[in-house]
Design a protein around this motif. Structure first.
Motif, PDB file in Angstrom:
ATOM      1  N   GLY A 135       0.732  -1.380   0.100  1.00 26.84           N
ATOM      2  CA  GLY A 135       0.019  -0.002  -0.007  1.00 26.84           C
ATOM      3  C   GLY A 135       0.717   1.205   0.005  1.00 26.84           C
ATOM      4  O   GLY A 135       0.277   2.282  -0.590  1.00 26.84           O
ATOM      5  N   SER A 136       2.129   1.245   0.619  1.00 25.17           N
ATOM      6  CA  SER A 136       3.096   2.331   0.645  1.00 25.17           C
ATOM      7  C   SER A 136       3.627   2.575  -0.662  1.00 25.17           C
ATOM      8  O   SER A 136       4.179   3.564  -1.000  1.00 25.17           O
ATOM      9  CB  SER A 136       4.142   1.985   1.572  1.00 25.17           C
ATOM     10  OG  SER A 136       4.787   0.846   1.444  1.00 25.17           O
ATOM     11  N   LEU A 137       3.726   1.549  -1.670  1.00 25.29           N
ATOM     12  CA  LEU A 137       4.246   1.900  -2.898  1.00 25.29           C
ATOM     13  C   LEU A 137       3.160   2.462  -4.035  1.00 25.29           C
ATOM     14  O   LEU A 137       3.850   3.164  -4.855  1.00 25.29           O
ATOM     15  CB  LEU A 137       4.600   0.500  -3.389  1.00 25.29           C
ATOM     16  CG  LEU A 137       5.742  -0.509  -2.737  1.00 25.29           C
ATOM     17  CD1 LEU A 137       6.003  -1.697  -3.375  1.00 25.29           C
ATOM     18  CD2 LEU A 137       7.002   0.466  -2.495  1.00 25.29           C
ATOM     19  N   TYR A 138       2.048   2.310  -3.797  1.00 19.99           N
ATOM     20  CA  TYR A 138       0.932   2.763  -4.518  1.00 19.99           C
ATOM     21  C   TYR A 138      -0.521   2.969  -3.897  1.00 19.99           C
ATOM     22  O   TYR A 138      -1.176   1.840  -3.916  1.00 19.99           O
ATOM     23  CB  TYR A 138       0.911   2.040  -5.755  1.00 19.99           C
ATOM     24  CG  TYR A 138      -0.202   2.456  -6.659  1.00 19.99           C
ATOM     25  CD1 TYR A 138      -0.412   3.662  -7.397  1.00 19.99           C
ATOM     26  CD2 TYR A 138      -0.808   1.309  -7.618  1.00 19.99           C
ATOM     27  CE1 TYR A 138      -1.213   4.186  -8.038  1.00 19.99           C
ATOM     28  CE2 TYR A 138      -2.109   1.789  -8.706  1.00 19.99           C
ATOM     29  CZ  TYR A 138      -2.139   3.054  -8.707  1.00 19.99           C
ATOM     30  OH  TYR A 138      -3.147   3.446  -9.730  1.00 19.99           O
ATOM     31  N   LYS A 139      -0.543   4.200  -3.507  1.00 21.80           N
ATOM     32  CA  LYS A 139      -1.743   4.124  -2.453  1.00 21.80           C
ATOM     33  C   LYS A 139      -3.061   4.011  -3.214  1.00 21.80           C
ATOM     34  O   LYS A 139      -4.202   3.950  -2.608  1.00 21.80           O
ATOM     35  CB  LYS A 139      -1.458   5.644  -1.661  1.00 21.80           C
ATOM     36  CG  LYS A 139      -0.449   5.248  -0.815  1.00 21.80           C
ATOM     37  CD  LYS A 139      -0.331   6.766  -0.240  1.00 21.80           C
ATOM     38  CE  LYS A 139       0.897   6.842   1.041  1.00 21.80           C
ATOM     39  NZ  LYS A 139       0.934   8.080   1.786  1.00 21.80           N
ATOM     40  N   ASP A 140      -3.188   4.452  -4.500  1.00 21.63           N
ATOM     41  CA  ASP A 140      -4.503   4.196  -5.318  1.00 21.63           C
ATOM     42  C   ASP A 140      -4.595   2.894  -5.872  1.00 21.63           C
ATOM     43  O   ASP A 140      -5.642   2.920  -6.544  1.00 21.63           O
ATOM     44  CB  ASP A 140      -4.449   5.403  -6.502  1.00 21.63           C
ATOM     45  CG  ASP A 140      -4.179   6.719  -6.131  1.00 21.63           C
ATOM     46  OD1 ASP A 140      -5.043   7.343  -4.938  1.00 21.63           O
ATOM     47  OD2 ASP A 140      -3.544   7.734  -6.604  1.00 21.63           O
ATOM     48  N   GLN A 141      -4.068   1.899  -5.548  1.00 21.95           N
ATOM     49  CA  GLN A 141      -4.351   0.806  -6.049  1.00 21.95           C
ATOM     50  C   GLN A 141      -5.657   0.288  -5.296  1.00 21.95           C
ATOM     51  O   GLN A 141      -6.098   0.403  -4.275  1.00 21.95           O
ATOM     52  CB  GLN A 141      -3.152  -0.289  -5.425  1.00 21.95           C
ATOM     53  CG  GLN A 141      -3.146  -0.416  -4.131  1.00 21.95           C
ATOM     54  CD  GLN A 141      -1.894  -1.454  -3.796  1.00 21.95           C
ATOM     55  OE1 GLN A 141      -2.319  -2.567  -3.693  1.00 21.95           O
ATOM     56  NE2 GLN A 141      -0.947  -0.847  -3.240  1.00 21.95           N
ATOM     57  N   LYS A 142      -6.319  -0.624  -6.337  1.00 19.18           N
ATOM     58  CA  LYS A 142      -7.849  -1.223  -5.750  1.00 19.18           C
ATOM     59  C   LYS A 142      -7.566  -2.590  -5.645  1.00 19.18           C
ATOM     60  O   LYS A 142      -8.552  -3.215  -5.211  1.00 19.18           O
ATOM     61  CB  LYS A 142      -8.548  -0.877  -7.066  1.00 19.18           C
ATOM     62  CG  LYS A 142      -8.688   0.649  -7.373  1.00 19.18           C
ATOM     63  CD  LYS A 142      -8.925   1.341  -6.341  1.00 19.18           C
ATOM     64  CE  LYS A 142      -9.159   2.918  -6.598  1.00 19.18           C
ATOM     65  NZ  LYS A 142      -9.618   3.651  -5.679  1.00 19.18           N
ATOM     66  N   GLY A 143      -6.589  -3.174  -5.749  1.00 21.45           N
ATOM     67  CA  GLY A 143      -6.317  -4.795  -5.686  1.00 21.45           C
ATOM     68  C   GLY A 143      -5.721  -5.130  -4.200  1.00 21.45           C
ATOM     69  O   GLY A 143      -5.572  -4.306  -3.212  1.00 21.45           O
ATOM     70  N   SER A 144      -5.374  -6.365  -4.180  1.00 24.97           N
ATOM     71  CA  SER A 144      -4.920  -6.834  -2.801  1.00 24.97           C
ATOM     72  C   SER A 144      -3.860  -8.018  -3.205  1.00 24.97           C
ATOM     73  O   SER A 144      -4.091  -8.492  -3.991  1.00 24.97           O
ATOM     74  CB  SER A 144      -5.870  -7.398  -1.719  1.00 24.97           C
ATOM     75  OG  SER A 144      -6.758  -8.122  -2.180  1.00 24.97           O
ATOM     76  N   PHE A 145      -3.068  -8.165  -2.248  1.00 23.69           N
ATOM     77  CA  PHE A 145      -2.413  -9.619  -2.158  1.00 23.69           C
ATOM     78  C   PHE A 145      -3.214 -10.884  -2.148  1.00 23.69           C
ATOM     79  O   PHE A 145      -4.272 -10.816  -1.381  1.00 23.69           O
ATOM     80  CB  PHE A 145      -1.433  -9.807  -1.026  1.00 23.69           C
ATOM     81  CG  PHE A 145      -0.077  -9.090  -1.100  1.00 23.69           C
ATOM     82  CD1 PHE A 145       0.796  -9.579  -1.952  1.00 23.69           C
ATOM     83  CD2 PHE A 145       0.324  -7.978  -0.406  1.00 23.69           C
ATOM     84  CE1 PHE A 145       1.957  -8.723  -1.964  1.00 23.69           C
ATOM     85  CE2 PHE A 145       1.641  -7.357  -0.395  1.00 23.69           C
ATOM     86  CZ  PHE A 145       2.544  -7.903  -1.031  1.00 23.69           C
ATOM     87  N   GLY A 146      -2.965 -11.660  -3.166  1.00 22.87           N
ATOM     88  CA  GLY A 146      -3.724 -13.065  -2.770  1.00 22.87           C
ATOM     89  C   GLY A 146      -2.808 -13.960  -2.315  1.00 22.87           C
ATOM     90  O   GLY A 146      -3.394 -14.910  -1.643  1.00 22.87           O
ATOM     91  N   MET A 147      -1.525 -14.004  -2.277  1.00 23.29           N
ATOM     92  CA  MET A 147      -0.604 -14.815  -1.881  1.00 23.29           C
ATOM     93  C   MET A 147       0.733 -14.358  -1.749  1.00 23.29           C
ATOM     94  O   MET A 147       1.067 -13.496  -2.583  1.00 23.29           O
ATOM     95  CB  MET A 147      -0.563 -16.121  -2.458  1.00 23.29           C
ATOM     96  CG  MET A 147       0.522 -17.090  -2.348  1.00 23.29           C
ATOM     97  SD  MET A 147       0.140 -17.943  -0.216  1.00 23.29           S
ATOM     98  CE  MET A 147      -0.920 -19.169  -0.943  1.00 23.29           C
TER      99      MET A 147
END
Length: 302
Positions: free
Chosen positions: A216-228
């Motif tokens: 999240g600190s690398l790209y705050k506007d992202q809409k996804g998430s870690f899956g693994m």
């Protein structure tokens, strides 16, 4: 025209560690999406109050403290595994200290994972200071030399554990046409004049008991998430934090009634080594963090 970019020392270390992880560890991943609306509001209020009274605390820092509280409730996650597949024998060493490995993006685009030592003993201010101190040490560190020495120490530790398969790695490293070497001569002498408390050492990379990766600190506007994400042995637990996102959700309003509104959600991936623990091991972690997000007033005492 295409070109070949050979792995540098950092890429070699990462590729070796993650390959070892996926070859040997049965990963189980749980996608956790807590509603942090109340918690985030409390955090923002705390930062406003601190503008005049003290140093600012980043969201990453306060989340590290939340994770520490969760790990205190789930000690099996803060552990080191020893397992012998052929003998079907294993053990789990519960660690006294919570040493958090945190991926750190370097100015040249490479990434390393320095360790925040004894995070369970630190206040928010002390955690923030420790992160700043890591940044200062990184500036004084020759990263290739650090990784080279850390790889040497890890290899020696593997030999002491009678993991003789590591000998193939040693032989291959010695006969490879593209060998990676540590510092030598005057350059080495000058570098090691820097006191150990002013630079990173192998211990700062190898003593982690749990890893927390914050994309999240690398790209705050992202809409996804870690899956693994991979678990780095002998650790048994890793956490991936996404960016805070707004989503529709059901919550209890001021009148005590259920309603639907825009909520702040924090995607988190919790992955554990199934050889070491079952899903029940992360339940105490979840219950503790759920309570902190629901009633975050305790953060003012951290």
């Amino acid at each position: 025209m295409s070109k070949i970019e050979r792995f540098d020392m950092q890429r070699r270390v990462v590729s070796h560690m993650v390959t070892t992880s996926w070859q040997n560890i049965p990963h189980v991943s749980y996608l956790y999406e807590p509603d942090i609306t109340t918690f985030y509001h409390e955090y923002k209020e705390l930062t406003k109050e601190r503008k005049k009274e003290g140093p600012q605390i980043s969201f990453n820092t306060i989340m590290l403290r939340v994770i520490v509280e969760g790990l205190k409730s789930a000690p099996q996650l803060n552990a080191a595994i020893s397992y012998h597949h052929k003998k079907v024998e294993g053990s789990l060493k519960i660690q006294d200290d919570i040493n958090i490995s945190i991926p750190w993006l370097l100015p040249d685009g490479r990434m390393i994972t320095p360790v925040l030592l004894k995070a369970q003993t630190k206040t928010l201010n002390e955690l923030s200071d420790a992160i700043s101190e890591l940044g200062e040490k990184i500036q004084n560190t020759n990263i290739d030399e650090l990784l080279y020495r850390a790889a040497q120490d890890d290899t020696l530790a593997a030999i002491k554990r009678c993991q003789l398969g590591v000998l193939r790695r040693i032989i291959a490293a010695q006969i490879s046409f593209h060998r990676v070497k540590g510092l030598t001569g005057k350059e080495k002498s000058e570098y090691y004049k820097i006191p150990e408390d002013k630079r990173l050492t192998a211990r700062n990379l190898l003593s982690g008991t749990v890893t927390v990766s914050n994309i999240g600190s690398l790209y705050k506007d992202q809409k996804g998430s870690f899956g693994m994400l991979e678990i780095i042995p002998p650790q048994v637990f890793v956490i991936g934090l996404g960016a805070v996102q707004e989503k529709p959700g059901v919550y209890i309003d001021d009148k005590g009634e259920k309603t639907i509104g825009i909520r702040k959600v924090l995607p988190m991936c919790l992955a554990f080594d199934h050889r070491a623990v079952d899903f029940s091991a992360i339940v105490p972690f979840l219950k503790t963090t759920d309570q902190i997000f629901l009633k975050p007033c305790r953060i003012r005492n951290w």
